[in-house]
Design a protein around this motif. Structure first.
Motif, mmCIF file in Angstrom:
data_model
loop_
_atom_site.group_PDB
_atom_site.id
_atom_site.type_symbol
_atom_site.label_atom_id
_atom_site.label_comp_id
_atom_site.label_asym_id
_atom_site.label_seq_id
_atom_site.Cartn_x
_atom_site.Cartn_y
_atom_site.Cartn_z
ATOM 1 N N ALA A 108 0.846 -1.204 0.000
ATOM 2 C CA ALA A 108 0.000 0.000 0.000
ATOM 3 C C ALA A 108 0.874 1.244 0.000
ATOM 4 O O ALA A 108 1.957 1.253 0.593
ATOM 5 C CB ALA A 108 -0.907 0.001 1.223
ATOM 6 N N PRO A 109 0.455 2.311 -0.670
ATOM 7 C CA PRO A 109 1.239 3.551 -0.668
ATOM 8 C C PRO A 109 1.456 4.072 0.750
ATOM 9 O O PRO A 109 0.551 4.005 1.585
ATOM 10 C CB PRO A 109 0.376 4.518 -1.484
ATOM 11 N N HIS A 110 2.642 4.556 1.012
ATOM 12 C CA HIS A 110 2.955 5.135 2.317
ATOM 13 C C HIS A 110 2.053 6.341 2.566
ATOM 14 O O HIS A 110 1.662 7.042 1.631
ATOM 15 C CB HIS A 110 4.425 5.555 2.363
ATOM 16 N N TYR A 111 1.736 6.587 3.822
ATOM 17 C CA TYR A 111 0.806 7.677 4.158
ATOM 18 C C TYR A 111 1.365 9.064 3.866
ATOM 19 O O TYR A 111 0.612 10.029 3.720
ATOM 20 C CB TYR A 111 0.378 7.583 5.622
ATOM 21 N N GLY A 112 2.665 9.209 3.787
ATOM 22 C CA GLY A 112 3.265 10.477 3.379
ATOM 23 C C GLY A 112 3.443 11.482 4.491
ATOM 24 O O GLY A 112 4.559 11.916 4.768
ATOM 25 N N THR A 113 2.355 11.880 5.151
ATOM 26 C CA THR A 113 2.426 12.859 6.241
ATOM 27 C C THR A 113 1.489 12.418 7.365
ATOM 28 O O THR A 113 0.543 11.658 7.154
ATOM 29 C CB THR A 113 1.999 14.266 5.783
ATOM 30 N N TYR A 114 1.730 12.930 8.546
ATOM 31 C CA TYR A 114 0.847 12.631 9.670
ATOM 32 C C TYR A 114 -0.552 13.192 9.427
ATOM 33 O O TYR A 114 -1.546 12.620 9.893
ATOM 34 C CB TYR A 114 1.417 13.209 10.962
ATOM 35 N N ASP A 115 -0.645 14.306 8.717
ATOM 36 C CA ASP A 115 -1.959 14.862 8.376
ATOM 37 C C ASP A 115 -2.755 13.859 7.547
ATOM 38 O O ASP A 115 -3.938 13.601 7.820
ATOM 39 C CB ASP A 115 -1.812 16.174 7.607
ATOM 40 N N ASN A 116 -2.119 13.304 6.515
ATOM 41 C CA ASN A 116 -2.786 12.305 5.679
ATOM 42 C C ASN A 116 -3.164 11.071 6.499
ATOM 43 O O ASN A 116 -4.259 10.516 6.340
ATOM 44 C CB ASN A 116 -1.880 11.876 4.530
ATOM 45 N N LEU A 117 -2.244 10.648 7.349
ATOM 46 C CA LEU A 117 -2.467 9.456 8.152
ATOM 47 C C LEU A 117 -3.676 9.635 9.066
ATOM 48 O O LEU A 117 -4.575 8.778 9.123
ATOM 49 C CB LEU A 117 -1.213 9.151 8.976
ATOM 50 N N ALA A 118 -3.717 10.763 9.788
ATOM 51 C CA ALA A 118 -4.819 11.012 10.714
ATOM 52 C C ALA A 118 -6.146 11.142 9.979
ATOM 53 O O ALA A 118 -7.165 10.601 10.406
ATOM 54 C CB ALA A 118 -4.533 12.260 11.540
ATOM 55 N N ALA A 119 -6.138 11.852 8.858
ATOM 56 C CA ALA A 119 -7.376 12.055 8.095
ATOM 57 C C ALA A 119 -7.930 10.727 7.591
ATOM 58 O O ALA A 119 -9.151 10.488 7.620
ATOM 59 C CB ALA A 119 -7.126 13.002 6.935
ATOM 60 N N SER A 120 -7.059 9.843 7.117
ATOM 61 C CA SER A 120 -7.513 8.543 6.619
ATOM 62 C C SER A 120 -7.990 7.646 7.755
ATOM 63 O O SER A 120 -8.987 6.928 7.619
ATOM 64 C CB SER A 120 -6.380 7.850 5.864
ATOM 65 N N LEU A 121 -7.299 7.704 8.871
ATOM 66 C CA LEU A 121 -7.646 6.831 9.990
ATOM 67 C C LEU A 121 -8.990 7.200 10.600
ATOM 68 O O LEU A 121 -9.741 6.322 11.039
ATOM 69 C CB LEU A 121 -6.541 6.875 11.045
ATOM 70 N N VAL A 122 -9.308 8.490 10.638
ATOM 71 C CA VAL A 122 -10.590 8.921 11.201
ATOM 72 C C VAL A 122 -11.745 8.178 10.533
ATOM 73 O O VAL A 122 -12.683 7.716 11.201
ATOM 74 C CB VAL A 122 -10.757 10.445 11.057
ATOM 75 N N GLU A 123 -11.675 8.055 9.220
ATOM 76 C CA GLU A 123 -12.754 7.379 8.487
ATOM 77 C C GLU A 123 -12.894 5.922 8.923
ATOM 78 O O GLU A 123 -14.005 5.378 8.967
ATOM 79 C CB GLU A 123 -12.483 7.443 6.983
ATOM 80 N N GLN A 124 -11.769 5.291 9.228
ATOM 81 C CA GLN A 124 -11.789 3.884 9.619
ATOM 82 C C GLN A 124 -12.250 3.688 11.061
ATOM 83 O O GLN A 124 -12.738 2.601 11.426
ATOM 84 C CB GLN A 124 -10.391 3.284 9.446
ATOM 85 N N LEU A 125 -12.093 4.720 11.881
ATOM 86 C CA LEU A 125 -12.464 4.619 13.289
ATOM 87 C C LEU A 125 -13.967 4.734 13.509
ATOM 88 O O LEU A 125 -14.495 4.188 14.482
ATOM 89 C CB LEU A 125 -11.755 5.702 14.104
ATOM 90 N N VAL A 126 -14.636 5.450 12.626
ATOM 91 C CA VAL A 126 -16.063 5.723 12.835
ATOM 92 C C VAL A 126 -16.871 4.451 13.089
ATOM 93 O O VAL A 126 -17.638 4.379 14.061
ATOM 94 C CB VAL A 126 -16.640 6.531 11.661
ATOM 95 N N PRO A 127 -16.717 3.380 12.279
ATOM 96 C CA PRO A 127 -17.519 2.176 12.540
ATOM 97 C C PRO A 127 -17.140 1.450 13.832
ATOM 98 O O PRO A 127 -17.888 0.596 14.303
ATOM 99 C CB PRO A 127 -17.222 1.278 11.319
ATOM 100 N N ARG A 128 -15.963 1.782 14.397
ATOM 101 C CA ARG A 128 -15.486 1.080 15.588
ATOM 102 C C ARG A 128 -15.577 1.936 16.844
ATOM 103 O O ARG A 128 -15.041 1.566 17.892
ATOM 104 C CB ARG A 128 -14.041 0.631 15.375
#
Length: 245
Positions: free
Chosen positions: A64-84
């Motif tokens: 998988a492509p590296h997240y690049g920045t902590y901003d990108n990482l946090a923004a992407s992770l938020v979406e995954q956390l919502v169902p959990r």
């Protein structure tokens, strides 16, 4: 969620949510590592389910492509956390993993979503002091030696090919760390517990004091062991990580 059910598998989490526990602990790995940093941890601590986070670009997500920045990482992770996030949860971030844990908490608040009930940060200076990370000034050969030392500390003799892979991941992670800038503290809406490892030669309790600016409630706890002893899931640490619920 009905007891005994499990959420759909997400590549961001190596363990599906069981739904059999009253709370969750999301664990953020340090630079160069992945969810396997928590492989020695139990699946649950008392009634708190342990959910290691798997960043892209490593281990089973190496392609998988590296997240690049902590901003990108946090923004992407938020979406995954919502169902959990339908039950109480906390974040634990060790070393540089504490920074995306903090940034994820900030973004949850910005979007009006459920925030963690507690943020545990381990062996990591506050975001505005992040540039002081000693690894950002290390040479590639020094970083390789550091990786090999950590692997040996886990009772494994490092293989050169695996060290090459790990070093490539570490260099990309450190590039993201070097780009991270937060000059003005933004407080999170949950308590922060700052963990200092008593035998950590590279980090003093004084260097962690900057976290006082990041929440109304900030507690400092000193735990026995060195910087990487969290890998062994010491009982003292695990007990602390259930103190919020």
């Amino acid at each position: 969620m009905t007891s005994g059910t499990a959420t759909a598998t997400s590549p961001w989490f190596v363990r599906p949510q069981s739904g059999d526990h009253r709370a969750q602990l999301f664990c953020f790995p340090y630079s160069g590592s992945g969810a396997s940093a928590f492989s020695a941890w139990p699946t649950a601590i008392d009634d708190v389910e342990v959910s290691p986070v798997q960043f892209p670009g490593r281990e089973n997500r190496l392609a998988a492509p590296h997240y690049g920045t902590y901003d990108n990482l946090a923004a992407s992770l938020v979406e995954q956390l919502v169902p959990r996030s339908d039950q109480p949860f906390a974040f634990f971030g060790h070393c540089a993993g504490a920074l995306p844990a903090y940034e994820t908490a900030v973004r949850l608040a910005e979007r009006g979503l459920r925030q963690p009930d507690c943020l545990f940060v381990s062996g990591q200076p506050a975001p505005h002091d992040a540039s002081r990370d000693r690894m950002l000034t290390m040479t590639e050969s020094e970083l390789r030696a550091e990786l090999e030392s950590v692997v040996r500390g886990r009772g494994i003799e490092p293989r050169p090919d695996m060290t090459d892979v790990g070093l490539a991941v570490l260099l990309r992670d450190l590039a993201a760390a070097s780009e991270y800038r937060r000059t003005e503290p933004v407080a999170v809406g949950c308590p922060i517990v700052v963990l200092h490892w008593r035998d950590d030669p590279a980090m003093s309790l004084e260097q962690l004091q900057g976290w006082r600016q990041y929440a109304d409630s900030v507690e400092f706890r000193v735990v026995d062991g060195g910087h990487h002893d969290f890998l062994k899931a010491p009982e003292e640490l695990l007990k602390l990580l259930t103190s919020w619920c």
